[in-house]
Design a protein around this motif. Structure first.
Motif, PDB file in Angstrom:
ATOM      1  N   MET A   1      19.950   3.143   8.811  1.00  0.00           N
ATOM      2  CA  MET A   1      20.843   2.004   8.552  1.00  0.00           C
ATOM      3  C   MET A   1      20.866   1.676   7.049  1.00  0.00           C
ATOM      4  N   GLU A   2      22.052   1.436   6.512  1.00  0.00           N
ATOM      5  CA  GLU A   2      22.120   1.140   5.084  1.00  0.00           C
ATOM      6  C   GLU A   2      21.526  -0.250   4.815  1.00  0.00           C
ATOM      7  N   ARG A   3      20.760  -0.378   3.724  1.00  0.00           N
ATOM      8  CA  ARG A   3      20.065  -1.629   3.413  1.00  0.00           C
ATOM      9  C   ARG A   3      20.961  -2.549   2.588  1.00  0.00           C
ATOM     10  N   LYS A   4      20.836  -3.836   2.851  1.00  0.00           N
ATOM     11  CA  LYS A   4      21.708  -4.802   2.184  1.00  0.00           C
ATOM     12  C   LYS A   4      20.897  -5.853   1.436  1.00  0.00           C
ATOM     13  N   ILE A   5      21.573  -6.535   0.504  1.00  0.00           N
ATOM     14  CA  ILE A   5      20.979  -7.710  -0.153  1.00  0.00           C
ATOM     15  C   ILE A   5      21.620  -8.927   0.509  1.00  0.00           C
ATOM     16  N   ILE A   6      20.780  -9.735   1.159  1.00  0.00           N
ATOM     17  CA  ILE A   6      21.284 -10.813   2.021  1.00  0.00           C
ATOM     18  C   ILE A   6      20.690 -12.149   1.605  1.00  0.00           C
ATOM     19  N   PHE A   7      21.527 -13.138   1.429  1.00  0.00           N
ATOM     20  CA  PHE A   7      21.062 -14.485   1.072  1.00  0.00           C
ATOM     21  C   PHE A   7      21.386 -15.444   2.225  1.00  0.00           C
ATOM     22  N   ILE A   8      20.365 -16.154   2.691  1.00  0.00           N
ATOM     23  CA  ILE A   8      20.551 -17.067   3.839  1.00  0.00           C
ATOM     24  C   ILE A   8      20.150 -18.475   3.437  1.00  0.00           C
ATOM     25  N   THR A   9      21.079 -19.401   3.490  1.00  0.00           N
ATOM     26  CA  THR A   9      20.721 -20.790   3.166  1.00  0.00           C
ATOM     27  C   THR A   9      20.068 -21.434   4.386  1.00  0.00           C
ATOM     28  N   GLY A  10      19.230 -22.428   4.119  1.00  0.00           N
ATOM     29  CA  GLY A  10      18.545 -23.118   5.215  1.00  0.00           C
ATOM     30  C   GLY A  10      17.666 -22.174   6.006  1.00  0.00           C
ATOM     31  N   SER A  11      16.957 -21.279   5.289  1.00  0.00           N
ATOM     32  CA  SER A  11      16.098 -20.317   5.997  1.00  0.00           C
ATOM     33  C   SER A  11      14.623 -20.682   5.859  1.00  0.00           C
ATOM     34  N   SER A  12      14.368 -21.943   5.477  1.00  0.00           N
ATOM     35  CA  SER A  12      12.972 -22.423   5.469  1.00  0.00           C
ATOM     36  C   SER A  12      12.556 -22.848   6.870  1.00  0.00           C
ATOM     37  N   GLY A  13      13.492 -22.881   7.811  1.00  0.00           N
ATOM     38  CA  GLY A  13      13.152 -23.268   9.181  1.00  0.00           C
ATOM     39  C   GLY A  13      14.253 -22.863  10.146  1.00  0.00           C
ATOM     40  N   GLY A  14      14.027 -23.169  11.424  1.00  0.00           N
ATOM     41  CA  GLY A  14      15.050 -23.038  12.469  1.00  0.00           C
ATOM     42  C   GLY A  14      15.710 -21.674  12.583  1.00  0.00           C
ATOM     43  N   ILE A  15      17.016 -21.693  12.852  1.00  0.00           N
ATOM     44  CA  ILE A  15      17.793 -20.465  13.087  1.00  0.00           C
ATOM     45  C   ILE A  15      17.788 -19.583  11.832  1.00  0.00           C
ATOM     46  N   LEU A  23      16.396  -9.763   9.825  1.00  0.00           N
ATOM     47  CA  LEU A  23      17.044  -8.958   8.785  1.00  0.00           C
ATOM     48  C   LEU A  23      15.989  -8.322   7.859  1.00  0.00           C
ATOM     49  N   ALA A  24      14.866  -9.017   7.682  1.00  0.00           N
ATOM     50  CA  ALA A  24      13.758  -8.465   6.880  1.00  0.00           C
ATOM     51  C   ALA A  24      13.126  -7.282   7.613  1.00  0.00           C
ATOM     52  N   LYS A  25      12.953  -7.424   8.924  1.00  0.00           N
ATOM     53  CA  LYS A  25      12.354  -6.333   9.729  1.00  0.00           C
ATOM     54  C   LYS A  25      13.200  -5.068   9.631  1.00  0.00           C
ATOM     55  N   GLN A  26      14.506  -5.246   9.479  1.00  0.00           N
ATOM     56  CA  GLN A  26      15.404  -4.072   9.369  1.00  0.00           C
ATOM     57  C   GLN A  26      15.313  -3.399   7.998  1.00  0.00           C
ATOM     58  N   VAL A  30      15.931  -9.692   1.452  1.00  0.00           N
ATOM     59  CA  VAL A  30      16.347 -10.997   1.981  1.00  0.00           C
ATOM     60  C   VAL A  30      15.952 -12.100   1.008  1.00  0.00           C
ATOM     61  N   ILE A  31      16.920 -12.908   0.644  1.00  0.00           N
ATOM     62  CA  ILE A  31      16.644 -14.065  -0.231  1.00  0.00           C
ATOM     63  C   ILE A  31      16.692 -15.306   0.647  1.00  0.00           C
ATOM     64  N   LYS A  45       6.660 -16.389   2.006  1.00  0.00           N
ATOM     65  CA  LYS A  45       5.333 -15.786   2.253  1.00  0.00           C
ATOM     66  C   LYS A  45       5.172 -15.416   3.725  1.00  0.00           C
ATOM     67  N   GLU A  46       5.589 -16.335   4.615  1.00  0.00           N
ATOM     68  CA  GLU A  46       5.455 -16.105   6.065  1.00  0.00           C
ATOM     69  C   GLU A  46       6.262 -14.869   6.478  1.00  0.00           C
ATOM     70  N   ILE A  47       7.484 -14.758   5.974  1.00  0.00           N
ATOM     71  CA  ILE A  47       8.353 -13.630   6.358  1.00  0.00           C
ATOM     72  C   ILE A  47       7.777 -12.310   5.832  1.00  0.00           C
ATOM     73  N   LYS A  48       7.260 -12.353   4.596  1.00  0.00           N
ATOM     74  CA  LYS A  48       6.633 -11.139   4.027  1.00  0.00           C
ATOM     75  C   LYS A  48       5.466 -10.684   4.892  1.00  0.00           C
ATOM     76  N   SER A  49       4.576 -11.637   5.235  1.00  0.00           N
ATOM     77  CA  SER A  49       3.365 -11.217   5.961  1.00  0.00           C
ATOM     78  C   SER A  49       3.699 -10.834   7.401  1.00  0.00           C
ATOM     79  N   GLU A  50       4.684 -11.493   8.011  1.00  0.00           N
ATOM     80  CA  GLU A  50       5.007 -11.172   9.410  1.00  0.00           C
ATOM     81  C   GLU A  50       5.781  -9.867   9.557  1.00  0.00           C
ATOM     82  N   THR A  51       6.589  -9.526   8.549  1.00  0.00           N
ATOM     83  CA  THR A  51       7.464  -8.347   8.696  1.00  0.00           C
ATOM     84  C   THR A  51       6.959  -7.144   7.905  1.00  0.00           C
ATOM     85  N   GLY A  52       6.065  -7.386   6.943  1.00  0.00           N
ATOM     86  CA  GLY A  52       5.582  -6.303   6.095  1.00  0.00           C
ATOM     87  C   GLY A  52       6.589  -5.921   5.012  1.00  0.00           C
TER      88      GLY A  52
END
Ligand SMILES: NC(=O)c1ccc[n+]([C@@H]2O[C@H](COP(=O)([O-])OP(=O)(O)OC[C@H]3O[C@@H](n4cnc5c(N)ncnc54)[C@H](OP(=O)(O)O)[C@@H]3O)[C@@H](O)[C@H]2O)c1
Length: 292
Positions: A1-15, A23-26, A30-31, A45-52
């Motif tokens: 799968m081709e890798r993308k640069i993705i920015f998600i607002t309101g990604s400190s919580g919830g959906i 998207l990080a696991k793929q 991810v910003i 930090k949480e996303i880095k450690s959970e997804t590697g």
């Protein structure tokens, strides 16, 4: 799968955070965004450690301030030459009292409408560099419960209720999505698509941030066991960000990964243009002339 640069607002919580994790696991870059440095950094930090995945970055801005949104957009543009996906996910419903931001805007419209509008405009400069860019606006099926529209009092100075503000902000977000899709095509920028979506009823911090009166608070609590998990709530945004099926689809509203008709109750081309022009007027001091 081709890798993308993705920015998600309101990604400190919830959906938003669940969207970021998948998207990080793929393997995408991810910003993450949150309203403060602490919240954004913690999520990163949480996303880095959970997804590697170590290609996780963060920015922060308080979306109640148009100047802060612009500062954040400038930071992003300095750091990233190209952006493939912008997910305008941050959003909320507020309380029974009408409150305004530092810019004098009603809070619901500031967060749910003017912030994604301004950010999409400011980031066009980097989205245009992607061979196929996607803007995704997280709206809500509550747009169809928008009450009576008064386009002479868009920010509800006279007849504010939190439900009307929420429903109308999400309805107008669908309209500006459609309008931007048309503008991009007309400007020869059809390689940037823009769609909106309803994530479903999702069990997050949504609706918990302000008192809405006993009955509504009770109903919101009652609905929680029947709500989706944030991971499921993220599915349509992930689909719109990555699926080949929607490569050339633009200006549409999605629910459960399918094109759905938004409410047509108040829709006219003229009303869409009134809202577009109004957003332009509100954000004008912060807009830049976009030259391709
Ligand atoms: N949950 C649902 O049932 C549902 C249904 C339909 C549509 N939606 C839409 O889905 C989107 C995500 O909602 P959610 O359920 O995930 O809600 P949530 O858990 O409350 O998350 C909202 C996100 O927006 C951020 N945010 C809030 N105020 C902000 C501000 N002033 N400046 C910058 N960021 C701010 C929050 O930051 P912090 O919390 O970290 O402070 C959080 O990251 C929203 O647009 C919402 O309207 C949700």
């Amino acid at each position: 799968m081709e890798r993308k640069i993705i920015f998600i607002t309101g990604s400190s919580g919830g959906i938003g955070k669940e969207t970021a994790k998948t998207l990080a696991k793929q393997g995408n870059t991810v910003i993450v965004h949150g309203p403060t440095k602490e919240l954004a950094e913690t999520a990163c930090k949480e996303i880095k450690s959970e997804t590697g995945n170590q290609k996780i970055d963060y920015v922060y801005a308080d979306f109640f301030s148009l100047a802060d949104i612009k500062r954040m957009a400038n930071e992003l543009k300095k750091k990233y030459e190209r952006l493939d996906v912008l997910i305008n996910n941050a959003g909320a419903m507020f309380g029974t009292e009408r409150e305004t931001t530092i810019d004098g805007n009603e809070k619901t419209f500031a967060l749910n409408l003017f912030a994604p509008f301004l950010l999409s405009q400011l980031l066009l400069e980097v989205l245009v560099k992607s061979p196929a860019a996607r803007i995704i606006n997280v709206s809500s099926s509550a747009h169809s419960l928008s009450g009576i529209l008064n386009l002479n009092d868009i920010q509800l100075e006279n007849n504010y209720t939190f439900g009307t503000a929420y429903g109308q902000s999400k309805l107008y977000l669908i309209w500006v999505t459609q309008h931007l899709a048309t503008e991009l095509k007309e400007k020869g920028l059809a390689h940037i698509t823009v769609n909106s979506l309803h994530p479903g009823m999702v069990k997050t911090a949504f609706g918990q941030n302000a008192k809405k009166g006993f009955l509504i608070d009770f109903l919101l609590k009652l609905s929680r066991p029947f709500s989706r998990k944030p991971k499921q709530g993220a599915e349509t945004a992930i689909y719109l960000a990555t699926s080949k099926d929607v490569e050339n689809v633009t200006g549409k509203y999605f629910s459960d990964k399918k094109i759905t008709n938004p409410s047509e109750k108040f829709y006219t081309k003229k009303n869409e243009k009134i809202i577009w022009d109004y957003c332009m007027q509100i954000t004008k001091p912060y807009l830049e002339k976009f030259t391709n």
